[in-house]
Design a protein around this motif. Structure first.
Motif, PDB file in Angstrom:
ATOM      1  N   LEU A   1       0.875  -1.178   0.000  1.00  0.00           N
ATOM      2  CA  LEU A   1       0.000   0.000   0.000  1.00  0.00           C
ATOM      3  C   LEU A   1       0.907   1.221   0.000  1.00  0.00           C
ATOM      4  O   LEU A   1       1.768   1.351   0.869  1.00  0.00           O
ATOM      5  N   ARG A   2       0.719   2.100  -0.964  1.00  0.00           N
ATOM      6  CA  ARG A   2       1.596   3.256  -1.104  1.00  0.00           C
ATOM      7  C   ARG A   2       0.878   4.546  -0.715  1.00  0.00           C
ATOM      8  O   ARG A   2      -0.292   4.736  -1.022  1.00  0.00           O
ATOM      9  N   GLY A   3       1.617   5.413  -0.041  1.00  0.00           N
ATOM     10  CA  GLY A   3       1.082   6.702   0.346  1.00  0.00           C
ATOM     11  C   GLY A   3       1.145   7.689  -0.804  1.00  0.00           C
ATOM     12  O   GLY A   3       1.613   7.363  -1.906  1.00  0.00           O
ATOM     13  N   PRO A   4       0.696   8.920  -0.562  1.00  0.00           N
ATOM     14  CA  PRO A   4       0.661   9.938  -1.621  1.00  0.00           C
ATOM     15  C   PRO A   4       2.025  10.196  -2.269  1.00  0.00           C
ATOM     16  O   PRO A   4       2.096  10.530  -3.453  1.00  0.00           O
ATOM     17  N   GLY A   5       3.107  10.029  -1.510  1.00  0.00           N
ATOM     18  CA  GLY A   5       4.437  10.269  -2.067  1.00  0.00           C
ATOM     19  C   GLY A   5       5.035   9.077  -2.778  1.00  0.00           C
ATOM     20  O   GLY A   5       6.147   9.154  -3.310  1.00  0.00           O
ATOM     21  N   GLY A   6       4.314   7.948  -2.782  1.00  0.00           N
ATOM     22  CA  GLY A   6       4.807   6.754  -3.459  1.00  0.00           C
ATOM     23  C   GLY A   6       5.524   5.781  -2.540  1.00  0.00           C
ATOM     24  O   GLY A   6       5.855   4.668  -2.953  1.00  0.00           O
ATOM     25  N   ASP A   7       5.777   6.192  -1.296  1.00  0.00           N
ATOM     26  CA  ASP A   7       6.444   5.299  -0.356  1.00  0.00           C
ATOM     27  C   ASP A   7       5.471   4.237   0.141  1.00  0.00           C
ATOM     28  O   ASP A   7       4.272   4.492   0.303  1.00  0.00           O
ATOM     29  N   ILE A   8       5.987   3.045   0.416  1.00  0.00           N
ATOM     30  CA  ILE A   8       5.152   1.973   0.946  1.00  0.00           C
ATOM     31  C   ILE A   8       4.829   2.268   2.408  1.00  0.00           C
ATOM     32  O   ILE A   8       5.719   2.505   3.226  1.00  0.00           O
ATOM     33  N   ILE A   9       3.541   2.265   2.741  1.00  0.00           N
ATOM     34  CA  ILE A   9       3.111   2.565   4.109  1.00  0.00           C
ATOM     35  C   ILE A   9       2.534   1.334   4.808  1.00  0.00           C
ATOM     36  O   ILE A   9       2.268   1.363   6.014  1.00  0.00           O
ATOM     37  N   GLY A  10       2.321   0.258   4.046  1.00  0.00           N
ATOM     38  CA  GLY A  10       1.774  -0.947   4.648  1.00  0.00           C
ATOM     39  C   GLY A  10       1.580  -2.028   3.602  1.00  0.00           C
ATOM     40  O   GLY A  10       1.960  -1.860   2.431  1.00  0.00           O
ATOM     41  N   TYR A  11       0.998  -3.142   4.033  1.00  0.00           N
ATOM     42  CA  TYR A  11       0.760  -4.276   3.142  1.00  0.00           C
ATOM     43  C   TYR A  11      -0.616  -4.864   3.431  1.00  0.00           C
ATOM     44  O   TYR A  11      -1.043  -4.949   4.585  1.00  0.00           O
ATOM     45  N   LEU A  12      -1.301  -5.276   2.373  1.00  0.00           N
ATOM     46  CA  LEU A  12      -2.585  -5.944   2.494  1.00  0.00           C
ATOM     47  C   LEU A  12      -2.396  -7.386   2.051  1.00  0.00           C
ATOM     48  O   LEU A  12      -1.950  -7.644   0.928  1.00  0.00           O
ATOM     49  N   ASP A  13      -2.702  -8.320   2.950  1.00  0.00           N
ATOM     50  CA  ASP A  13      -2.537  -9.743   2.659  1.00  0.00           C
ATOM     51  C   ASP A  13      -3.887 -10.436   2.779  1.00  0.00           C
ATOM     52  O   ASP A  13      -4.640 -10.182   3.721  1.00  0.00           O
TER      53      ASP A  13
END
Length: 304
Positions: free
Chosen positions: A177-189
């Protein structure tokens, strides 16, 4: 919750309706291109062997204490606030099997929320899978979340491809899951029975991730707004951190019964009761019976 949070939720209804229409028309996705090549799997297995990860793992070896989970949920309020409505109201109800397990993790691979049927969640808790569980490769071997963390993309892994026997009966899909800046903020499994068809589930996951990321990009809540979002420290995010047997022990303990009386009432040995007590203390982050009961009352665990 303050007005800004209320306004934020109010803006979801139109998008929700649109998402529902997309879900109804959704076709199966081609999951073959998301399967992990054998050379990447072998490299992961080698790292697991080098780090001493046990193939016969029966329980997750690392799970945060309850106070640590509190801090984790507080830190990732925004992720929960945005992702949980999509997971609970849009993604999960569209599964044909209610035992499919959804895990939301932070960017470091720690679970912050789970959703499944009560039966499946009880099984998870018996294996130490819950809020605060770590899914990093060095902790529990080759798994979808760890591979998504390593590769930075959506991955599909079948039951037999897991390193540890603990996960062999599950096929899993994990997506960043990516935030507005493109950085990964989490994962959905999403984990399901290894015999389940993956195409429909993958399509649902892809759509849910897209929608969550869009909502993350639309609006950032202020620190003041997040302080008012008390729902994030109540159910469903904490869920039930104690198993059915552990909850029975703590209720009897709160009723003033001794170890021997609890053992007799539950028809188990006193040693088993002591083991349950140790687990309860660890999960609640306490060392004494009085502190345990105080914490249980604060968390309303005795009301369940």
């Amino acid at each position: 919750m303050d007005n800004q949070c209320s306004e934020y939720f109010a803006g979801w209804e139109g998008g929700r309706s649109m998402l529902f229409e997309q879900l109804k028309q959704l076709k199966k996705a081609d999951y073959d291109k998301f399967l992990i090549p054998s050379q990447i799997l072998e490299a992961s297995y080698k790292r697991c062997r080098d780090k001493g990860v046990k193939v016969e793992l029966a329980q997750m070896p690392r799970i945060l204490s309850h106070p640590e989970v509190d801090k984790l949920l507080e830190k990732y309020k925004l992720l929960l606030l945005v992702a949980w409505p999509v997971i609970s109201e849009d993604l999960y109800p569209n599964f044909t099997d209610e035992d499919q397990l959804i895990i939301l993790c932070n960017h470091e691979g720690y679970a912050v929320a789970l959703m499944s049927s009560p039966k499946a969640l009880e099984l998870c808790y018996s294996m130490n899978i819950g809020p605060g569980t770590c899914f990093r490769e060095e902790v529990c071997g080759t798994n979808a979340i760890a591979l998504a963390m390593s590769l930075g993309k959506t991955v599909v892994i079948r039951g037999e491809q897991h390193y540890c026997r603990l996960f062999k009966d599950w096929s899993c899909i994990a997506a960043p899951l990516r935030g507005p800046g493109g950085d990964i903020i989490g994962y959905l499994d999403v984990s399901m029975d290894s015999e389940e068809e993956l195409g429909h589930t993958l399509a649902l996951v892809q759509l849910a991730v897209k929608y969550i990321e869009e909502k993350m990009g639309e609006k950032q809540l202020s620190d003041e707004s997040l302080k008012g979002a008390d729902i994030l420290l109540d159910n469903p995010f904490k869920l039930r951190i104690l198993s059915i047997r552990e909850r029975e022990v703590i209720r009897l303990m709160a009723g003033g019964q001794t170890i021997s009386e609890i053992a007799k009432a539950m028809r188990i040995s006193q040693e088993t009761v002591k083991t349950y007590c140790k687990r309860i203390y660890k999960k609640l982050g306490v060392n004494r019976k009085s502190d345990c009961l105080k914490k249980a009352r604060e968390l309303r665990l005795l009301d369940e």
